[in-house]
Design a protein around this motif. Structure first.
Motif, PDB file in Angstrom:
ATOM      1  N   GLN A 151       0.442  -4.920  11.631  1.00  0.00           N
ATOM      2  CA  GLN A 151      -0.169  -3.766  12.255  1.00  0.00           C
ATOM      3  C   GLN A 151       0.878  -3.023  13.084  1.00  0.00           C
ATOM      4  O   GLN A 151       1.816  -3.631  13.588  1.00  0.00           O
ATOM      5  N   ARG A 197      -2.269   2.245   9.915  1.00  0.00           N
ATOM      6  CA  ARG A 197      -0.952   2.329   9.269  1.00  0.00           C
ATOM      7  C   ARG A 197      -0.672   3.764   8.805  1.00  0.00           C
ATOM      8  O   ARG A 197       0.462   4.248   8.904  1.00  0.00           O
ATOM      9  N   ARG A 198      -1.691   4.441   8.320  1.00  0.00           N
ATOM     10  CA  ARG A 198      -1.507   5.833   7.879  1.00  0.00           C
ATOM     11  C   ARG A 198      -1.098   6.722   9.055  1.00  0.00           C
ATOM     12  O   ARG A 198      -0.140   7.499   8.960  1.00  0.00           O
ATOM     13  N   ASP A 237      -4.403   5.559  -5.538  1.00  0.00           N
ATOM     14  CA  ASP A 237      -5.683   4.978  -5.154  1.00  0.00           C
ATOM     15  C   ASP A 237      -6.802   6.012  -5.131  1.00  0.00           C
ATOM     16  O   ASP A 237      -7.891   5.728  -4.658  1.00  0.00           O
ATOM     17  N   ASP A 296       0.849  -1.182   0.000  1.00  0.00           N
ATOM     18  CA  ASP A 296       0.000   0.000   0.000  1.00  0.00           C
ATOM     19  C   ASP A 296       0.886   1.234   0.000  1.00  0.00           C
ATOM     20  O   ASP A 296       2.088   1.158  -0.274  1.00  0.00           O
ATOM     21  N   LYS A 318      -9.451   0.522  11.547  1.00  0.00           N
ATOM     22  CA  LYS A 318      -8.306  -0.330  11.239  1.00  0.00           C
ATOM     23  C   LYS A 318      -7.607   0.103   9.962  1.00  0.00           C
ATOM     24  O   LYS A 318      -6.381   0.016   9.858  1.00  0.00           O
ATOM     25  N   GLU A 319      -8.378   0.581   8.988  1.00  0.00           N
ATOM     26  CA  GLU A 319      -7.760   0.961   7.714  1.00  0.00           C
ATOM     27  C   GLU A 319      -6.953   2.259   7.829  1.00  0.00           C
ATOM     28  O   GLU A 319      -6.224   2.619   6.895  1.00  0.00           O
ATOM     29  N   ASP A 320      -7.064   2.979   8.947  1.00  0.00           N
ATOM     30  CA  ASP A 320      -6.320   4.227   9.126  1.00  0.00           C
ATOM     31  C   ASP A 320      -5.131   4.078  10.062  1.00  0.00           C
ATOM     32  O   ASP A 320      -4.382   5.042  10.259  1.00  0.00           O
ATOM     33  N   ASN A 329     -15.012   2.075   2.863  1.00  0.00           N
ATOM     34  CA  ASN A 329     -13.729   2.143   3.569  1.00  0.00           C
ATOM     35  C   ASN A 329     -12.600   1.502   2.765  1.00  0.00           C
ATOM     36  O   ASN A 329     -11.655   0.946   3.318  1.00  0.00           O
ATOM     37  N   ALA A 330     -12.723   1.563   1.442  1.00  0.00           N
ATOM     38  CA  ALA A 330     -11.738   0.906   0.582  1.00  0.00           C
ATOM     39  C   ALA A 330     -10.543   1.788   0.290  1.00  0.00           C
ATOM     40  O   ALA A 330      -9.541   1.323  -0.225  1.00  0.00           O
ATOM     41  N   GLY A 331     -10.643   3.078   0.613  1.00  0.00           N
ATOM     42  CA  GLY A 331      -9.533   3.978   0.342  1.00  0.00           C
ATOM     43  C   GLY A 331      -9.357   4.292  -1.124  1.00  0.00           C
ATOM     44  O   GLY A 331      -8.290   4.706  -1.541  1.00  0.00           O
TER      45      GLY A 331
END
Length: 625
Positions: free
Chosen positions: A27, A47-48, A342, A9, A43-45, A188-190
């Protein structure tokens, strides 16, 4: 089986950090990045947010602290000399250029040089350009731009937030840290090419045991939705909220002034001053707080329960519970550092260079330790004599200092361990890593300031050395041009929404022109412009533009051209000889010249008949006789 744990990613270049990517779940470590691993963070945020912290740590010479927490070792001896911060500052300054200019296409035609009258469109463009520049000065836009772009280059993203300040009578501009930004992307796919219809700005407020306040989550939400009926603030109940407003009968809901209800579609439409047709969409603002104890384990920033929310109140008494802003857009602009692959998130300029920075820091640490042994060498003393040993027969340690004298027995000697070759090799390694950093970052040594300009073969060679950086800056500008154009459109719309009397006319396109980043030889540019304009192969307008780009203090190109032409009397004489028009000469010089009065009509004597003249001659002759 390993493919399920293999993640590619925007932030996968950081996976080599064990603290960033747990070997089992990929993670971030809760111990190293506690802010990214809070329960309310999606959860999808995670790593950012962890990457933002990691990039900031490197830019502030705090990578050793992350290494210390990650490895549970003392890393305080690690040397960090500011290479990441230097790279961020260099990229930011070169990307912005020396000066940024707000321009409106067509504004240059507001003062035609040929003496004709400017069109209303050109006059409006010039008026908007002047007012936007005044707004930028009042809002310290240049400082906001520097602040925002430093975040974008370092972390990959930055956010601008606009709001209409009725007291000051102008839109206010704020820069939001991207770590507070949570867009509600589809599924929430970014991956979203268009800006989302719902975004949040959220942060945690720590409680105080002395005052008895609890840990809270503050969330500011902007969302687009259908226009509804009018609501009013209600503060008399257990908590502030907004409730529907009804007519005196208590049954009929009221609408905001100017809204129109369509019974066929059961929708409410509104005519915004910047649109040609009515719209059924508006933007709602919600500002609320939650006690962390009231947030359940399966909730995140997108799914908080409003039943446990406490809505905040604005200074004018309006409760910020789905408050209708009477805008058909979200007044926020997300600016990515690079062209998003993306559709949304940008990439930090430090992302692919962290391993190089680690190598540099390791080499600098080794060089620091080696220089200590070079400056204070290790000595070996052979046969020091009786004074060289203690009473117990152990070897006595001698502290080396300037001017000291060591007495040795017969046949004794002193040997020094020379570590300078190792130090020189480490310095060569540092130079090699810096060259690799310059290559991979596409920032030549001349742009980083690590080359002596006096040793360059020529100015042309220096100009060529900027070649690898030009595609990088072009790509960064491409990712930003539309964003800043949208920002200035929003400023115009907010002025119109506030019914500002000085903003009539349509909303126009605006551009932010980036300044030049290359060093220029002003005298060479001046000579080039002078020769080109004098020989007629370059227009005066082009010449003045080149002078502006070279850094000459010219505030307005149009005024500068008018001043130059007002002193070109030889050119004016040639124009008069070529056209014979006094009016054209006056327009060229920028002065009023009264046209020459027409010559007087000659008065001729009355015409006489030739026969009469002959008779008069004959009569005169006879009389004389």
């Amino acid at each position: 089986m390993g493919l399920a744990r293999f993640i590619v990613d925007r932030w996968s270049a950081l996976n080599y950090k064990r603290a960033f990517a747990d070997p089992a779940y990929k993670q971030p470590s809760r111990e190293v990045f506690p802010g990214a691993m809070r329960t309310w963070v999606p959860k999808e945020d995670r790593r950012r947010l962890a990457s933002y912290t990691l990039f900031a740590a490197y830019a502030h010479n705090q990578a050793w602290e992350i290494a210390s927490i990650q490895d549970h070792t003392d890393a305080s001896a690690r040397r960090e000399f500011g290479d990441p911060a230097m790279l961020v500052a260099s990229i930011t300054s070169h990307m912005l250029g020396r000066k940024q200019t707000i321009t409106v296409p067509g504004a240059e035609d507001a003062e035609p040089s040929d003496g004709t009258t400017a069109t209303p469109e050109a006059q409006h463009a010039a008026d908007v350009q002047e007012k936007l520049r005044a707004w930028a000065k009042a809002e310290h836009f240049s400082l906001r731009l520097q602040q925002s772009e430093r975040k974008a280059v370092r972390e990959g993203d930055t956010i601008y937030l606009l709001g209409l300040d009725a007291a000051k009578g102008r839109p206010r501009l704020s820069v939001i840290d991207p770590g507070f930004y949570f867009p509600d992307l589809p599924d929430n796919a970014g991956d979203s090419a268009d800006y989302p219809d719902r975004i949040h700005f959220a942060w945690q407020v720590d409680g105080d045991s002395l005052t008895g306040t609890k840990d809270k989550l503050r969330r500011l939400t902007f969302e687009l939705g259908p226009i509804g009926t009018r609501t009013i603030s209600a503060t008399a109940g257990p908590r502030p909220e907004r409730v529907p407003a009804y007519d005196m009968d208590g049954i009929t809901p009221l609408m905001t002034g100017g809204d129109v209800y369509d019974p066929g579609t059961e929708t409410i439409s509104r005519q915004y001053p910047w649109n040609d047709t009515p719209s059924t969409i508006t933007c709602y603002l919600t500002d609320a707080e939650w006690d962390l104890d009231d947030i359940k384990g399966d909730q995140d920033v997108h799914t908080l329960d409003y039943r446990y929310a406490t809505f905040l109140t604005r200074d004018d008494g309006e409760v910020l519970d789905h408050l209708d802003l009477q805008l058909d857009f979200i007044p926020a602009v997300h600016v990515p550092n690079s062209i998003p692959e993306d559709g949304h998130w940008g990439e930090s300029s430090l992302s692919t260079l962290l391993q190089l920075f680690d190598e540099l820091q390791g080499t600098d640490t080794d060089s620091s330790q080696a220089s200590a042994t070079t400056g204070s060498p290790i000595l070996g003393i052979v046969n020091p004599g009786d004074k060289g040993s203690s009473r117990r027969g152990e070897q006595k340690k001698i502290r080396v200092q300037p001017g000291m004298v060591v007495e040795m027995a017969q046949g004794g000697n002193i040997f020094a361990v020379d570590t300078s070759p190792q130090l020189a090799e480490l310095r060569n390694k540092t130079a090699e890593l810096q060259d690799r950093l310059s290559l991979n970052a596409r920032m030549p040594a001349v742009a980083l300031g690590s080359i002596d300009p006096t040793k360059a073969p020529s100015g042309f060679a220096i100009d060529l050395s900027y070649g690898p950086m030009e595609p990088l800056l072009d790509s960064m500008h491409l990712a930003r041009d539309d964003k800043y154009s949208l920002l200035f459109k929003m400023v115009q719309r907010l002025y119109k929404a506030g019914q500002h009397p000085d903003w009539p006319g349509p909303v126009v396109d605006v551009q932010l022109v980036w300044g030049t980043y290359k060093p220029t030889d002003k005298s060479a540019v001046l000579e080039q412009v002078s020769t080109g304009v004098k020989s007629g192969v370059m227009s005066l307008e082009t010449g003045v533009r080149l002078l502006v780009e070279a850094g000459y203090p010219i505030d307005d190109a149009g005024e500068e051209i008018a001043r130059i032409q007002s002193r070109q009397f030889e050119a004016a004489r040639a124009l008069a000889d070529a056209t014979g028009s006094t009016e054209a000469v006056g327009d060229f010089l920028g002065i009023d010249i009264n046209s020459d009065p027409p010559p007087p009509t000659p008065v001729l004597p009355p015409a006489t008949n030739p026969a009469d003249q002959q008779n008069q001659g004959a009569q005169g002759s006879g009389g004389n006789e």
